[in-house]
Design a protein around this motif. Sequence first.
Motif, PDB file in Angstrom:
ATOM      1  N   GLU A 151      63.659  27.608  -4.273  1.00 25.93           N
ATOM      2  CA  GLU A 151      64.558  26.513  -4.638  1.00 25.93           C
ATOM      3  C   GLU A 151      63.727  25.276  -4.942  1.00 25.93           C
ATOM      4  O   GLU A 151      62.971  24.806  -4.089  1.00 25.93           O
ATOM      5  N   ALA A 152      63.853  24.752  -6.166  1.00 27.53           N
ATOM      6  CA  ALA A 152      63.139  23.543  -6.576  1.00 27.53           C
ATOM      7  C   ALA A 152      64.106  22.378  -6.715  1.00 27.53           C
ATOM      8  O   ALA A 152      65.249  22.554  -7.146  1.00 27.53           O
ATOM      9  N   ARG A 153      63.635  21.187  -6.349  1.00 23.94           N
ATOM     10  CA  ARG A 153      64.383  19.958  -6.569  1.00 23.94           C
ATOM     11  C   ARG A 153      63.498  18.987  -7.351  1.00 23.94           C
ATOM     12  O   ARG A 153      62.368  18.708  -6.942  1.00 23.94           O
ATOM     13  N   ILE A 154      64.009  18.491  -8.467  1.00 22.40           N
ATOM     14  CA  ILE A 154      63.302  17.481  -9.234  1.00 22.40           C
ATOM     15  C   ILE A 154      63.682  16.119  -8.662  1.00 22.40           C
ATOM     16  O   ILE A 154      64.860  15.742  -8.634  1.00 22.40           O
ATOM     17  N   ARG A 155      62.682  15.370  -8.208  1.00 19.00           N
ATOM     18  CA  ARG A 155      62.917  14.092  -7.530  1.00 19.00           C
ATOM     19  C   ARG A 155      62.763  12.877  -8.431  1.00 19.00           C
ATOM     20  O   ARG A 155      63.363  11.836  -8.189  1.00 19.00           O
ATOM     21  N   GLY A 156      61.905  12.985  -9.443  1.00 22.06           N
ATOM     22  CA  GLY A 156      61.696  11.829 -10.321  1.00 22.06           C
ATOM     23  C   GLY A 156      60.961  12.225 -11.580  1.00 22.06           C
ATOM     24  O   GLY A 156      60.244  13.238 -11.620  1.00 22.06           O
ATOM     25  N   VAL A 157      61.119  11.393 -12.628  1.00 22.98           N
ATOM     26  CA  VAL A 157      60.445  11.622 -13.913  1.00 22.98           C
ATOM     27  C   VAL A 157      59.976  10.294 -14.460  1.00 22.98           C
ATOM     28  O   VAL A 157      60.733   9.300 -14.455  1.00 22.98           O
ATOM     29  N   SER A 158      58.721  10.260 -14.904  1.00 25.29           N
ATOM     30  CA  SER A 158      58.208   9.118 -15.644  1.00 25.29           C
ATOM     31  C   SER A 158      57.787   9.605 -17.016  1.00 25.29           C
ATOM     32  O   SER A 158      56.947  10.491 -17.136  1.00 25.29           O
ATOM     33  N   LEU A 159      58.392   9.033 -18.052  1.00 26.48           N
ATOM     34  CA  LEU A 159      58.128   9.428 -19.439  1.00 26.48           C
ATOM     35  C   LEU A 159      57.279   8.333 -20.093  1.00 26.48           C
ATOM     36  O   LEU A 159      57.644   7.151 -20.047  1.00 26.48           O
ATOM     37  N   ASN A 160      56.151   8.721 -20.687  1.00 29.81           N
ATOM     38  CA  ASN A 160      55.220   7.752 -21.287  1.00 29.81           C
ATOM     39  C   ASN A 160      55.114   8.004 -22.788  1.00 29.81           C
ATOM     40  O   ASN A 160      55.003   9.147 -23.228  1.00 29.81           O
ATOM     41  N   TYR A 161      55.102   6.924 -23.562  1.00 30.38           N
ATOM     42  CA  TYR A 161      55.103   7.074 -25.018  1.00 30.38           C
ATOM     43  C   TYR A 161      54.451   5.881 -25.687  1.00 30.38           C
ATOM     44  O   TYR A 161      54.116   4.903 -25.044  1.00 30.38           O
ATOM     45  N   VAL A 181      44.565   5.685 -16.254  1.00 27.77           N
ATOM     46  CA  VAL A 181      45.329   4.447 -16.092  1.00 27.77           C
ATOM     47  C   VAL A 181      46.826   4.737 -16.234  1.00 27.77           C
ATOM     48  O   VAL A 181      47.655   4.276 -15.435  1.00 27.77           O
ATOM     49  N   ILE A 182      47.168   5.510 -17.235  1.00 26.52           N
ATOM     50  CA  ILE A 182      48.580   5.846 -17.460  1.00 26.52           C
ATOM     51  C   ILE A 182      49.134   6.637 -16.269  1.00 26.52           C
ATOM     52  O   ILE A 182      50.242   6.370 -15.797  1.00 26.52           O
ATOM     53  N   ASN A 183      48.356   7.591 -15.779  1.00 27.85           N
ATOM     54  CA  ASN A 183      48.817   8.382 -14.632  1.00 27.85           C
ATOM     55  C   ASN A 183      49.002   7.509 -13.398  1.00 27.85           C
ATOM     56  O   ASN A 183      49.971   7.667 -12.652  1.00 27.85           O
ATOM     57  N   ASP A 184      48.076   6.588 -13.180  1.00 26.16           N
ATOM     58  CA  ASP A 184      48.198   5.684 -12.032  1.00 26.16           C
ATOM     59  C   ASP A 184      49.428   4.811 -12.156  1.00 26.16           C
ATOM     60  O   ASP A 184      50.155   4.578 -11.172  1.00 26.16           O
ATOM     61  N   LEU A 185      49.673   4.307 -13.362  1.00 27.89           N
ATOM     62  CA  LEU A 185      50.849   3.463 -13.577  1.00 27.89           C
ATOM     63  C   LEU A 185      52.137   4.268 -13.403  1.00 27.89           C
ATOM     64  O   LEU A 185      53.128   3.764 -12.858  1.00 27.89           O
ATOM     65  N   SER A 186      52.125   5.523 -13.852  1.00 26.26           N
ATOM     66  CA  SER A 186      53.309   6.365 -13.685  1.00 26.26           C
ATOM     67  C   SER A 186      53.583   6.609 -12.204  1.00 26.26           C
ATOM     68  O   SER A 186      54.731   6.543 -11.750  1.00 26.26           O
ATOM     69  N   THR A 187      52.517   6.879 -11.463  1.00 32.16           N
ATOM     70  CA  THR A 187      52.683   7.087 -10.024  1.00 32.16           C
ATOM     71  C   THR A 187      53.228   5.842  -9.363  1.00 32.16           C
ATOM     72  O   THR A 187      54.151   5.900  -8.530  1.00 32.16           O
ATOM     73  N   LEU A 188      52.664   4.695  -9.720  1.00 29.64           N
ATOM     74  CA  LEU A 188      53.121   3.427  -9.150  1.00 29.64           C
ATOM     75  C   LEU A 188      54.582   3.168  -9.503  1.00 29.64           C
ATOM     76  O   LEU A 188      55.378   2.738  -8.652  1.00 29.64           O
ATOM     77  N   ALA A 189      54.948   3.422 -10.749  1.00 26.48           N
ATOM     78  CA  ALA A 189      56.329   3.195 -11.183  1.00 26.48           C
ATOM     79  C   ALA A 189      57.301   4.099 -10.437  1.00 26.48           C
ATOM     80  O   ALA A 189      58.370   3.659 -10.004  1.00 26.48           O
ATOM     81  N   LEU A 190      56.938   5.382 -10.272  1.00 24.58           N
ATOM     82  CA  LEU A 190      57.799   6.307  -9.533  1.00 24.58           C
ATOM     83  C   LEU A 190      57.912   5.903  -8.066  1.00 24.58           C
ATOM     84  O   LEU A 190      58.988   5.951  -7.471  1.00 24.58           O
ATOM     85  N   ARG A 191      56.790   5.466  -7.477  1.00 25.79           N
ATOM     86  CA  ARG A 191      56.818   5.063  -6.072  1.00 25.79           C
ATOM     87  C   ARG A 191      57.682   3.815  -5.873  1.00 25.79           C
ATOM     88  O   ARG A 191      58.485   3.722  -4.940  1.00 25.79           O
ATOM     89  N   GLU A 192      57.530   2.855  -6.787  1.00 24.90           N
ATOM     90  CA  GLU A 192      58.310   1.621  -6.683  1.00 24.90           C
ATOM     91  C   GLU A 192      59.799   1.904  -6.887  1.00 24.90           C
ATOM     92  O   GLU A 192      60.655   1.383  -6.159  1.00 24.90           O
ATOM     93  N   ALA A 193      60.117   2.759  -7.865  1.00 22.18           N
ATOM     94  CA  ALA A 193      61.521   3.083  -8.117  1.00 22.18           C
ATOM     95  C   ALA A 193      62.134   3.830  -6.942  1.00 22.18           C
ATOM     96  O   ALA A 193      63.291   3.613  -6.583  1.00 22.18           O
ATOM     97  N   THR A 194      61.330   4.715  -6.312  1.00 14.64           N
ATOM     98  CA  THR A 194      61.824   5.464  -5.155  1.00 14.64           C
ATOM     99  C   THR A 194      62.067   4.540  -3.973  1.00 14.64           C
ATOM    100  O   THR A 194      63.124   4.584  -3.329  1.00 14.64           O
ATOM    101  N   GLN A 195      61.081   3.694  -3.679  1.00 19.36           N
ATOM    102  CA  GLN A 195      61.193   2.804  -2.524  1.00 19.36           C
ATOM    103  C   GLN A 195      62.274   1.753  -2.709  1.00 19.36           C
ATOM    104  O   GLN A 195      62.946   1.350  -1.759  1.00 19.36           O
ATOM    105  N   SER A 196      62.465   1.314  -3.951  1.00 15.50           N
ATOM    106  CA  SER A 196      63.469   0.270  -4.237  1.00 15.50           C
ATOM    107  C   SER A 196      64.820   0.846  -4.605  1.00 15.50           C
ATOM    108  O   SER A 196      65.761   0.097  -4.877  1.00 15.50           O
ATOM    109  N   ASN A 197      64.899   2.183  -4.676  1.00 12.85           N
ATOM    110  CA  ASN A 197      66.158   2.862  -4.987  1.00 12.85           C
ATOM    111  C   ASN A 197      66.738   2.384  -6.310  1.00 12.85           C
ATOM    112  O   ASN A 197      67.916   2.042  -6.432  1.00 12.85           O
ATOM    113  N   ARG A 198      65.897   2.368  -7.350  1.00 11.45           N
ATOM    114  CA  ARG A 198      66.287   1.812  -8.649  1.00 11.45           C
ATOM    115  C   ARG A 198      66.954   2.871  -9.534  1.00 11.45           C
ATOM    116  O   ARG A 198      66.642   4.048  -9.453  1.00 11.45           O
TER     117      ARG A 198
END
Length: 417
Positions: free
Chosen positions: A407-417, A19-36
């Motif tokens: 060459e690596a590029r970090i595109r997003g991070v979701s931190l859960n706690y 559940v946490i992983n799914d929510l993290s994926t959703l949050a990253l996708r929403e933030a990416t698409q909405s440019n937050r």
Amino acid sequence: MGLITRNFANFATGGDDKVINDLSTLALREATQSNRVAVGTSSQYVDVFQDSTGYTNGAGTARNTSEYVNTLIDGGVDSSYSNVHFIYEDSNTNSTNDQSGAASTTALTLNSQSFSTTQKKFGTHSLYLANGRGVGSTKSADFTGTIPSIASTSNLYTLEMFIYPTHRNGSNSNPSYDDNPIWAIGDTYTSINMGDSGRISLYQYDGSPTYTVWDSNYYLPLNTWTHFVVVWGSSTVKFWADGVYKGSISRITLHSSTPSNSVRFGCAANGSGSTFDGYMDSIRWTNAERYTGTSSITVPTSAHYPNNTDFSATGNFTCPAITASSTSSMGAMITYQDTSGTNALNTDIILQLSADNGSNFSTATLTAMPDFSSGIKMAKVNDLAVTAGTQLKYKISFANQSSGSKEARIRGVSLNY
């Protein structure tokens, strides 16, 4: 992050990892698409690097305006940038592909030489000068285009390159002079030579020949890459090998017939005598004195880059401290991109988490997940034990980065706690 995502995230702590992983994926996708911009709740923090608010303490890294973090950084102003005559970095054609510098249109003529993809210092290709190719006017690799007259001591130059000799051609060389040409302008005017002994010498001609060895105790090794730098100052010609100063030779005014074009590598200008055999990579010629004095110089860890940028092999960055309820367990998800090569999780990309404002970081073991999107990968860690605290941070480190090969590029991070 949308309202629904935030509300679920608030109740997802300490629960099912899926559940946490799914929510993290959703949050990253929403933030990416909405440019937050970076945003946090009582149980989750998400950043897709839309701006720099979530990027702190960068060492050897930079946030790019295209919304990622990597190790391509501001290298400061190159005072000699406008004097770069040519650069060979990673071309696989008889042109100047992937060059950088102010005068990168200077053409490379291979003659009968070739490129290698099996032995190279950086990227995917190097110049290959084969053993046993014989001598003659087509046995060098040439850069055309006129340079300021090298005959005059008032004109200054710097040659930088990586070199990988495979043979010393004892049967073709004059053992007294070590005259296998690595570099030459005019067969009878000036050249840098390596012969059967491996010693490096400078040949200069002003009406009579002069051969001088920089360091009689130094021998260019076979079958390994060596960083090779020669600087023509107003009165001396200096030599560095793998960053170590090897000595200077008095510079003389060359014969008035010395040409000012066709800088050649691997063979004398008219192909007589002997040849250099092996590989060359990351070659830069500058019509300026880049290095003065006798101190050691820094050996590049990546190919040369244009003005103001540099590529670091390592680097790291963190996020600002996030205030939350005391916790001793954290999780995270990252999205990343392999721009070149394949970056190994936990070796080339390393994630660490802290709950005590970075005083103690626990190193995560990242696990790959299905791709986030085309070309964008994803990895996660759940329930990592950390020193208890209320000031939460992540730290991401890069290793083994090299332009054109990894060459690596970090595109997003979701931190859960």
